[in-house]
Write a protein that holds these residues in place. Structure first.
Motif, PDB file in Angstrom:
ATOM      1  N   GLU A  39      35.944  42.596  33.204  1.00 31.76           N
ATOM      2  CA  GLU A  39      35.397  41.451  32.481  1.00 31.76           C
ATOM      3  C   GLU A  39      36.194  40.186  32.798  1.00 31.76           C
ATOM      4  N   THR A  40      37.502  40.322  32.898  1.00 33.06           N
ATOM      5  CA  THR A  40      38.349  39.182  33.256  1.00 33.06           C
ATOM      6  C   THR A  40      38.026  38.698  34.662  1.00 33.06           C
ATOM      7  N   ILE A  41      37.818  39.623  35.579  1.00 34.04           N
ATOM      8  CA  ILE A  41      37.446  39.259  36.956  1.00 34.04           C
ATOM      9  C   ILE A  41      36.115  38.516  36.951  1.00 34.04           C
ATOM     10  N   LYS A  42      35.136  39.006  36.201  1.00 39.17           N
ATOM     11  CA  LYS A  42      33.827  38.341  36.138  1.00 39.17           C
ATOM     12  C   LYS A  42      33.948  36.924  35.582  1.00 39.17           C
ATOM     13  N   GLU A  43      34.789  36.740  34.559  1.00 40.36           N
ATOM     14  CA  GLU A  43      35.008  35.402  34.006  1.00 40.36           C
ATOM     15  C   GLU A  43      35.640  34.486  35.037  1.00 40.36           C
ATOM     16  N   SER A  44      36.608  35.010  35.789  1.00 43.80           N
ATOM     17  CA  SER A  44      37.260  34.216  36.829  1.00 43.80           C
ATOM     18  C   SER A  44      36.285  33.860  37.939  1.00 43.80           C
ATOM     19  N   ILE A  45      35.443  34.798  38.304  1.00 43.59           N
ATOM     20  CA  ILE A  45      34.432  34.529  39.329  1.00 43.59           C
ATOM     21  C   ILE A  45      33.473  33.448  38.832  1.00 43.59           C
ATOM     22  N   SER A  46      33.133  33.471  37.562  1.00 37.29           N
ATOM     23  CA  SER A  46      32.267  32.438  36.991  1.00 37.29           C
ATOM     24  C   SER A  46      32.911  31.056  37.105  1.00 37.29           C
ATOM     25  N   TYR A  47      34.232  31.008  37.035  1.00 41.30           N
ATOM     26  CA  TYR A  47      34.952  29.739  37.151  1.00 41.30           C
ATOM     27  C   TYR A  47      34.897  29.199  38.580  1.00 41.30           C
ATOM     28  N   VAL A  48      35.145  30.053  39.575  1.00 40.27           N
ATOM     29  CA  VAL A  48      35.166  29.588  40.968  1.00 40.27           C
ATOM     30  C   VAL A  48      33.774  29.501  41.584  1.00 40.27           C
ATOM     31  N   CYS A  49      32.804  30.133  40.945  1.00 40.30           N
ATOM     32  CA  CYS A  49      31.425  30.121  41.434  1.00 40.30           C
ATOM     33  C   CYS A  49      30.502  29.823  40.248  1.00 40.30           C
ATOM     34  N   PRO A  50      30.398  28.554  39.864  1.00 39.75           N
ATOM     35  CA  PRO A  50      29.658  28.184  38.645  1.00 39.75           C
ATOM     36  C   PRO A  50      28.201  28.638  38.616  1.00 39.75           C
ATOM     37  N   ASP A  63      31.503  45.117  44.498  1.00 32.83           N
ATOM     38  CA  ASP A  63      32.934  45.127  44.833  1.00 32.83           C
ATOM     39  C   ASP A  63      33.305  46.284  45.751  1.00 32.83           C
ATOM     40  N   SER A  64      32.346  46.778  46.514  1.00 29.80           N
ATOM     41  CA  SER A  64      32.588  47.961  47.345  1.00 29.80           C
ATOM     42  C   SER A  64      33.150  47.642  48.731  1.00 29.80           C
ATOM     43  N   ILE A  76      37.504  42.007  47.245  1.00 27.62           N
ATOM     44  CA  ILE A  76      36.361  41.237  47.734  1.00 27.62           C
ATOM     45  C   ILE A  76      35.181  41.532  46.816  1.00 27.62           C
ATOM     46  N   TYR A  77      34.507  40.477  46.390  1.00 30.25           N
ATOM     47  CA  TYR A  77      33.323  40.612  45.548  1.00 30.25           C
ATOM     48  C   TYR A  77      32.181  39.856  46.216  1.00 30.25           C
ATOM     49  N   LEU A  78      31.109  40.555  46.496  1.00 31.57           N
ATOM     50  CA  LEU A  78      29.922  39.917  47.060  1.00 31.57           C
ATOM     51  C   LEU A  78      28.937  39.657  45.930  1.00 31.57           C
ATOM     52  N   ILE A  79      28.418  38.460  45.887  1.00 27.93           N
ATOM     53  CA  ILE A  79      27.432  38.093  44.873  1.00 27.93           C
ATOM     54  C   ILE A  79      26.083  38.021  45.564  1.00 27.93           C
ATOM     55  N   LYS A  80      25.179  38.932  45.167  1.00 26.37           N
ATOM     56  CA  LYS A  80      23.864  39.043  45.795  1.00 26.37           C
ATOM     57  C   LYS A  80      22.779  38.636  44.809  1.00 26.37           C
ATOM     58  N   GLU A  81      21.711  38.071  45.347  1.00 25.76           N
ATOM     59  CA  GLU A  81      20.530  37.807  44.526  1.00 25.76           C
ATOM     60  C   GLU A  81      19.884  39.137  44.184  1.00 25.76           C
ATOM     61  N   LYS A  82      19.556  39.343  42.942  1.00 23.29           N
ATOM     62  CA  LYS A  82      18.917  40.606  42.547  1.00 23.29           C
ATOM     63  C   LYS A  82      17.537  40.736  43.165  1.00 23.29           C
ATOM     64  N   SER A  83      16.806  39.628  43.249  1.00 19.89           N
ATOM     65  CA  SER A  83      15.428  39.684  43.733  1.00 19.89           C
ATOM     66  C   SER A  83      15.345  40.021  45.221  1.00 19.89           C
ATOM     67  N   SER A  84      16.225  39.461  46.031  1.00 19.03           N
ATOM     68  CA  SER A  84      16.122  39.661  47.479  1.00 19.03           C
ATOM     69  C   SER A  84      17.237  40.526  48.068  1.00 19.03           C
ATOM     70  N   ALA A  90      30.700  35.107  48.670  1.00 18.68           N
ATOM     71  CA  ALA A  90      31.750  36.118  48.773  1.00 18.68           C
ATOM     72  C   ALA A  90      32.966  35.544  48.059  1.00 18.68           C
ATOM     73  N   VAL A  91      33.562  36.348  47.194  1.00 19.41           N
ATOM     74  CA  VAL A  91      34.734  35.913  46.441  1.00 19.41           C
ATOM     75  C   VAL A  91      35.893  36.809  46.843  1.00 19.41           C
ATOM     76  N   TYR A  92      36.987  36.176  47.250  1.00 21.21           N
ATOM     77  CA  TYR A  92      38.154  36.899  47.750  1.00 21.21           C
ATOM     78  C   TYR A  92      39.358  36.653  46.846  1.00 21.21           C
ATOM     79  N   ILE A  93      40.120  37.705  46.611  1.00 21.41           N
ATOM     80  CA  ILE A  93      41.426  37.562  45.976  1.00 21.41           C
ATOM     81  C   ILE A  93      42.437  37.834  47.080  1.00 21.41           C
ATOM     82  N   ILE A  94      43.227  36.800  47.384  1.00 21.53           N
ATOM     83  CA  ILE A  94      44.108  36.829  48.551  1.00 21.53           C
ATOM     84  C   ILE A  94      45.523  36.446  48.141  1.00 21.53           C
ATOM     85  N   ASP A  95      46.503  37.160  48.707  1.00 20.84           N
ATOM     86  CA  ASP A  95      47.923  36.865  48.504  1.00 20.84           C
ATOM     87  C   ASP A  95      48.484  36.252  49.774  1.00 20.84           C
ATOM     88  N   SER A  96      49.423  35.324  49.603  1.00 20.52           N
ATOM     89  CA  SER A  96      50.156  34.782  50.738  1.00 20.52           C
ATOM     90  C   SER A  96      51.541  34.376  50.255  1.00 20.52           C
TER      91      SER A  96
END
Length: 179
Positions: A39-50, A63-64, A76-84, A90-96
């Protein structure tokens, strides 16, 4: 000798009971903790991908996907349209590695391979004389279209190179992931 054996058996028994109790507690809490993390990840994704955040029912979160060759990529989280089923983001969590710590970022890339949004998840970089631009405010990059003057804006070579590396990895991988 006999006293040492008894003490050892008592300690071993105590350790066994503690291990059992710990595994029992884990079996009850693991599912709850996992659900809260998702749920926290989904909230964060909502922030970076309004767009995803404002219309979650139109999108599916996948997230597979993994990139084992990229050790910096944590998730890595891919956001797909449900209809198509088309991948829109693509949302990435990256360390550097920065100067004083590892900088962890979440970066969203849209289907046109442009940065949609980003946030710094964690960092412990040192404070310097430059206060106008910092890791916490995203190096003031929200209105910039390129990273060409990134070091100048950030005012810090190690930290800014780490953040720039995160962006470059996300953009590079987006060409493989968003088709």
């Amino acid at each position: 000798m006999k006293k040492n054996l008894i003490t050892g058996l008592v300690l071993a028994s105590f350790a066994l009971v503690c291990a059992f109790l710990l595994s029992l507690v884990n079996s009850f809490t693991a599912k709850v903790i996992d659900a809260r993390n998702k749920e926290t990840i989904k909230e964060s994704i909502s922030y970076v991908c309004p767009e995803y955040g404002s219309n979650k029912e139109a999108y599916e979160l996948d997230d597979s996907l993994e990139h084992l060759e990229q050790k910096e990529v944590q998730s890595i989280y891919l956001i797909k349209e449900k209809s198509s089923g088309k991948i829109k983001y693509a949302v990435y969590i990256i360390d550097s590695q920065g100067y004083a710590s590892t900088i962890k970022m979440m970066i969203a890339v849209n289907e046109n391979h442009q940065i949609e949004g980003y946030t710094v998840i964690s960092q412990a970089e040192t404070k310097g004389d430059i206060t106008e631009y910092s890791v916490n405010d995203g190096f003031n990059m929200k209105n910039k279209s390129t990273l060409d003057e990134f070091e100048k804006l950030a005012g810090s070579s190690f930290s800014s190179k780490a953040v720039r590396k995160c962006f470059n990895i996300a953009l590079y991988l987006s060409y493989e992931d968003i088709k």
